[in-house]
Scaffold this motif. Structure first.
Motif, PDB file in Angstrom:
ATOM      1  N   THR A 103       0.837  -1.209   0.000  1.00  0.00           N
ATOM      2  CA  THR A 103       0.000   0.000   0.000  1.00  0.00           C
ATOM      3  C   THR A 103       0.866   1.252   0.000  1.00  0.00           C
TER       4      THR A 103
ATOM      5  N   TRP B 212      -6.771  -1.376  -0.142  1.00  0.00           N
ATOM      6  CA  TRP B 212      -5.579  -2.121   0.268  1.00  0.00           C
ATOM      7  C   TRP B 212      -5.419  -3.417  -0.508  1.00  0.00           C
TER       8      TRP B 212
ATOM      9  N   THR C 257      -3.750  -3.783  -4.047  1.00  0.00           N
ATOM     10  CA  THR C 257      -2.351  -3.419  -4.335  1.00  0.00           C
ATOM     11  C   THR C 257      -1.454  -4.634  -4.543  1.00  0.00           C
TER      12      THR C 257
ATOM     13  N   TYR D 132      -8.783   1.390   2.840  1.00  0.00           N
ATOM     14  CA  TYR D 132      -8.537   2.291   1.717  1.00  0.00           C
ATOM     15  C   TYR D 132      -7.471   3.313   2.113  1.00  0.00           C
TER      16      TYR D 132
ATOM     17  N   THR E 113      -5.567   6.959   5.669  1.00  0.00           N
ATOM     18  CA  THR E 113      -5.895   5.555   5.474  1.00  0.00           C
ATOM     19  C   THR E 113      -6.960   5.153   6.480  1.00  0.00           C
TER      20      THR E 113
END
Length: 246
Positions: free
Chosen positions: A78, A91, A94, A123, A138
């Motif tokens: 991330t 998340w 990724t 996120y 985040t």
């Protein structure tokens, strides 16, 4: 969707008189969406105390210590993706971006470890300024489904929370004034820079990015010129100091 709660935060944030009130309003919104954990964080700058990067946050007990002890910041997918992202992202999305990355297994271990601490998904919303990435917000915990509209609105929440916290904490003397980094990096340059920091050679990077060695070296030379670095080792050292990579 709970758009009204998001709009309410965006309005109330400007009326908050201190960082504590703003944080309480942000947490009220995140609790409504059932996000258990969050962080509003600044990118490190030169001559700055790294302990003062977190503007607001709440994490599972012992997770920050585990994250630091296992040096997850060096391979966190991330964080790696944040360096090239222009918009908010999830998340769990990724890990597939780094399918061919030599650190893929460590990334998967980190994600599994974070899930054991209750960080199942979440996120990240990057905060950009004219000089590049300035920080991020985040949010996470148990999986929460955000619609495209909510993703866009949460980007506005992230920016509002970041800039208001910066303003309020500076007013209260909690933040040091820092030098501005006048360095602009393209998305591809950030990719090359991160791989270089991981110790990869031009051959390694060319294979991962599917470009020629000559093109990798061209990007390397451009990065070196922008940072006024003497060599590649100097590039990595300066990039860490300037907060371009973490």
């Amino acid at each position: 969707m709970s758009i009204n709660q998001i709009v309410q935060f965006l309005v109330v944030a400007d009326e908050c008189k201190n960082a504590e009130d703003l944080t309480a309003e942000l947490e009220k919104l995140l609790n409504h969406y059932q996000f258990d954990y969050y962080g509003v964080v600044r990118q490190p700058k030169p001559n700055e105390n790294p302990m003062r990067l977190v503007l607001a946050g709440r994490w599972p007990e012992r997770w920050p210590e585990t994250y630091i002890a296992k040096k997850y910041v060096l391979i966190d997918p991330t964080v790696r993706y944040l360096g090239q992202a222009q918009r908010g992202f999830r998340w769990r999305d990724t890990i597939s971006v780094f399918r061919g990355d030599p650190h893929r297994k460590r990334m998967e271990r980190m994600m599994a470890d974070s899930q054991r601490f209750g960080l199942e998904d979440g996120y990240i919303f990057p905060i950009h300024g004219r000089n590049g990435l300035l920080g991020n917000m985040t949010v996470g915990g148990k999986p929460v489904e955000l619609s495209p509209v909510e993703m866009t609105l949460f980007e506005a929440v992230a920016k509002k929370a970041f800039w208001r916290l910066m303003e309020l904490r500076r007013q209260s003397g909690e933040l040091e004034s820092v030098s501005k980094v006048e360095t602009r990096m393209t998305r591809r340059e950030m990719e090359v820079l991160n791989y270089l920091a991981d110790g990869l050679t031009s051959n390694d990077i060319s294979r991962i990015l599917k470009i020629s060695n000559h093109t990798v070296d061209w990007y390397m030379n451009g990065i070196q010129d922008k940072l006024n670095a003497k060599n590649r080792q100097h590039v990595v050292a300066l990039a860490f100091r300037l907060g371009l990579i973490t």
